[in-house]
Design an enzyme around this catalytic site. Structure first.
Site, PDB file in Angstrom:
ATOM      1  CG  HIS A   1       1.527   6.350   0.555  1.00  0.00           C
ATOM      2  ND1 HIS A   1       2.519   5.496   0.132  1.00  0.00           N
ATOM      3  CD2 HIS A   1       0.385   5.614   0.549  1.00  0.00           C
ATOM      4  CE1 HIS A   1       1.990   4.307  -0.131  1.00  0.00           C
ATOM      5  NE2 HIS A   1       0.703   4.342   0.124  1.00  0.00           N
ATOM      6  CD  GLU A   2      -2.928   6.497   2.206  1.00  0.00           C
ATOM      7  OE1 GLU A   2      -3.700   6.157   1.283  1.00  0.00           O
ATOM      8  OE2 GLU A   2      -2.167   5.686   2.778  1.00  0.00           O
TER       9      GLU A   2
END
Length: 697
Positions: free
Chosen positions: A480-481
């Site tokens: 995600h990051e």
């Protein structure tokens, strides 16, 4: 031109020649450096707003944007260190400078002389990138109070400073309340807790010169204890401490971190800001630059999602209750029992446990697998690099692209994966600097990003240091990051204010991050990024199949939980009058729960008191963005699924990856997000892919 400002003694915060000198920055340097940069940028503001200074984009950018960008980068370095390496001295230095920095940006954004210069610019003289940046700036002036006069303008400026101060204090209280808790227990109380967690807690106790195990409220410790500890009494102790952080219900001395008054004051100040700008409430202000048009539209979207998810959530809960009663003898489960019941039911139903999978996800192997996906899909190479860092556990990398002219640097990033004291919880991406065709030198500045997580660190067993182990949820968080990072780093936009994530609507900014999460469920991806910590064997296909079968386990409950947070946030900021006390905020939260939730926590629970996203993190009247962007990201990922089916190959379809990179990642904020989505998909987004991915179609 030397890109440093010369001082009598070396001043790392004033060295802009390359990357920040994180290992050399000390708290004593903050005030003099920030004061000097504020003075230089204030002087530049006076220069460009003089009557005889032409309203020319390039001239203004060269004169004002250059010192303003230096100020942003220096303050960004200080803010970053404050988040990942908090000390009393640094916190004091940060808080001393914060009002001055806030005052300057507020003054800049509300300067009617600067606003007049922007108004005087001819849109026909601007490139498409500059035109989008100009449009955003004009909107920014309106929302920044540039149209206000006299007392209203003075009051507006004070509101910004006070909100910044309160947001910082909220964040400090949440961190301090989390760090203040420690519970030392003997080994027998940790029956059921995985070995790697027990090794880490024993090492933490030893470091404190205590026997047994040290339990904390940091996620790598708290979550596995709640999921696996057989002792309901132990789980209750931890749950109570966690659910009451930064509140009036906290234990002992920790009540001094109560955030209730801060929340109420922040809501009052935001409401007053909205009224000054001529809006009904803060939710209206928040949505002006976003994709969603009105709070009513957002509330309708969330209620519709809750309606679709509720039958699945009710079934989830019914299954949990039946299993708890028949298999665990729990006829009246409490809040601290649900994670434990959930894990036991998952093990029984799917013959699958998170802990069975975890030894295969060693951090180095996961990272190598992630890099391989990015390199394949987006036609780049990721290489280790060197830079000054703030902690020995931080790594630094560069992204390169091959061109006919040779290897080209695309961007660089820091990765700070491990949880530790003095580091705020959660995971985030932040920019160090943005891609920019610099107006002062004509050189192309490449982007740099921070990727920060809070995973468990590696532990030493029998004198051997083992690599960190990640849960599958940790892997999803990392992807995600990294998706955010790619959005910032792969941009090809040369105008700083719309480059990378800059200028992207807040409710679209989660598209690239949530998009990347999908790869964590693909066999063709996972088989290349797993290696058992002891044997080096990859994840067995049979175990993956169990994981996949359990993918949408409790997705109904999880969706309702996210809708509850989102609806609470939006309603909190769209009341005709804001709640004036902690009790009133909790009453509104209870109203939302009564409408949406199928599970109710104990009366002492105080989740708003650590809801940093909306009280200290820029998501106020914007938390819905996660669900909103999930519709976009699921639909975008469906294009890869369709391509994989069409070509009979795996999901890593390079032509689709190239199209996604060129239509979404590379264009950054240089055009509206809906235009980018339609350029990729050929149509507007559809919610069906999201419901299908979550097993609720």
């Amino acid at each position: 031109m030397n890109d440093s400002i010369t001082l009598a003694a070396p001043q790392p915060l004033l060295d802009f020649s390359d990357l920040p000198l994180f290992d050399a920055i000390t708290p004593a340097m903050v005030a003099p450096a920030i004061d000097e940069l504020l003075a230089a940028t204030s002087e530049a503001l006076e220069t460009v707003t003089a009557a005889d200074f032409s309203a020319d984009w390039s001239r203004m950018s060269c004169t004002l944007d250059v010192p303003a960008e230096r100020l942003s980068r220096a303050w960004g370095a200080v803010s970053h260190l404050n988040s990942v390496a908090d000390t009393p001295a640094l916190r004091a230095a940060y808080n001393e400078a914060l009002p001055k920095v806030t005052e300057f940006w507020t003054r800049l954004g509300a300067d009617e002389r600067l606003y007049a210069k922007y108004k005087a610019m001819s849109p026909a003289s601007l490139t498409p990138e500059q035109a989008q940046a100009h449009k955003n700036a004009m909107l920014g002036f309106v929302l920044g109070g540039a149209d206000l006069q006299g007392e209203a303008k003075t009051r507006f400026a004070w509101l910004q400073e006070r909100q910044a101060e309160l947001g910082q204090k909220f964040s400090e209280n949440a961190l301090d309340a989390t760090d203040a808790f420690a519970l030392y227990v003997p080994t027998e109380e940790l029956a059921g807790v995985p070995d790697d967690v027990q090794h880490a807690t024993a090492a933490a106790a030893l470091a404190d010169q205590k026997t047994g195990h040290k339990l904390t409220l940091k996620m790598p410790c708290y979550l596995p204890v709640m999921q696996f500890a057989h002792s309901s009494t132990l789980r209750e102790k931890l749950y109570h401490a966690y659910a009451t952080r930064a509140s009036d219900q906290a234990e002992g001395d920790a009540v001094k971190f109560d955030n209730a008054a801060i929340m109420a004051e922040l809501l009052a100040l935001r409401f007053e800001e909205a009224q000054l700008l001529g809006y009904r409430h803060f939710a209206d202000v928040s949505l002006v630059p976003k994709m969603a048009e009105t709070p009513e539209q957002v509330v309708a979207f969330l209620r519709d999602l809750a309606y679709k998810a509720r039958p699945y959530a009710e079934q989830d809960l019914s299954d949990l209750r039946a299993f708890a009663a028949s298999e665990l003898g729990l006829t009246d489960p409490q809040a601290w029992d649900w994670p434990y019941i959930g894990e036991k039911l998952k093990e029984a139903r799917y013959a699958f446990s998170e802990q069975e999978v975890k030894p295969y996800f060693t951090a180095p192997k996961v990272l190598a697998g992630l890099f391989q996906i990015v390199e394949t899909l987006f036609e780049v190479a990721i290489r280790p690099d060197t830079a000054p860092v703030w902690h020995p556990g931080v790594a630094f990398y560069r992204i390169e692209r091959s061109t006919p002219q040779g290897t080209q640097l695309v961007g660089q990033f820091y990765l700070d994966p491990a949880a530790r004291t003095g580091k705020r919880g959660g995971a985030w991406m932040d920019d160090v600097r943005t891609r920019w065709l610099r107006p002062d030198t004509g050189a192309l500045q490449t982007p740099v990003a921070h990727l920060v997580c809070n995973f468990a660190d590696g532990v030493e067993i029998n004198g051997v240091k083992k690599p960190p182990l990640l849960t599958h949820d940790d892997v999803i968080t990392l992807f995600h990051e990294f998706g955010h990072g790619l959005h910032h780093l792969l941009t090809q936009v040369n105008e700083r204010d719309v480059s990378g994530i800059s200028g992207v609507e807040w409710d679209a900014v989660e598209l690239p991050s949530q998009f990347m999460e999908n790869f964590c469920w693909e066999w063709d991806v996972l088989k290349h990024m797993t290696a058992h910590v002891d044997t080096g064997e990859p994840l067995p296909r049979a175990l993956f199949d169990k994981m996949l079968a359990a993918k949408n386990y409790q997705s109904g409950l999880q969706t309702l939980r996210q809708v509850e947070f989102s609806l609470f946030d939006m309603l909190l900021h769209s009341q005709p009058q804001p709640p004036t006390s902690g009790a009133a905020i909790l009453a509104l939260q209870q109203q939302v729960r009564d409408q949406v939730a199928v599970l109710q926590p104990p009366a002492y629970s105080r989740t708003p008191h650590t809801f940093s996203h909306i009280f200290a993190g820029g998501y106020s009247a914007g938390y819905y963005s996660y669900k909103w962007a999930e519709v976009l990201s699921a639909d975008a990922y469906a294009a890869f699924e369709e391509a994989g089916e069409a070509n009979g190959q795996n999901i890593l379809d390079v032509p689709t990856g190239r199209r996604y990179r060129q239509t979404i990642l590379e264009v950054g904020g240089s055009r509206p997000a809906m235009e980018s989505f339609k350029a990729f998909r050929g149509r507007e987004p559809n919610i069906e892919a999201l419901l299908r991915h979550q097993g609720m179609a």
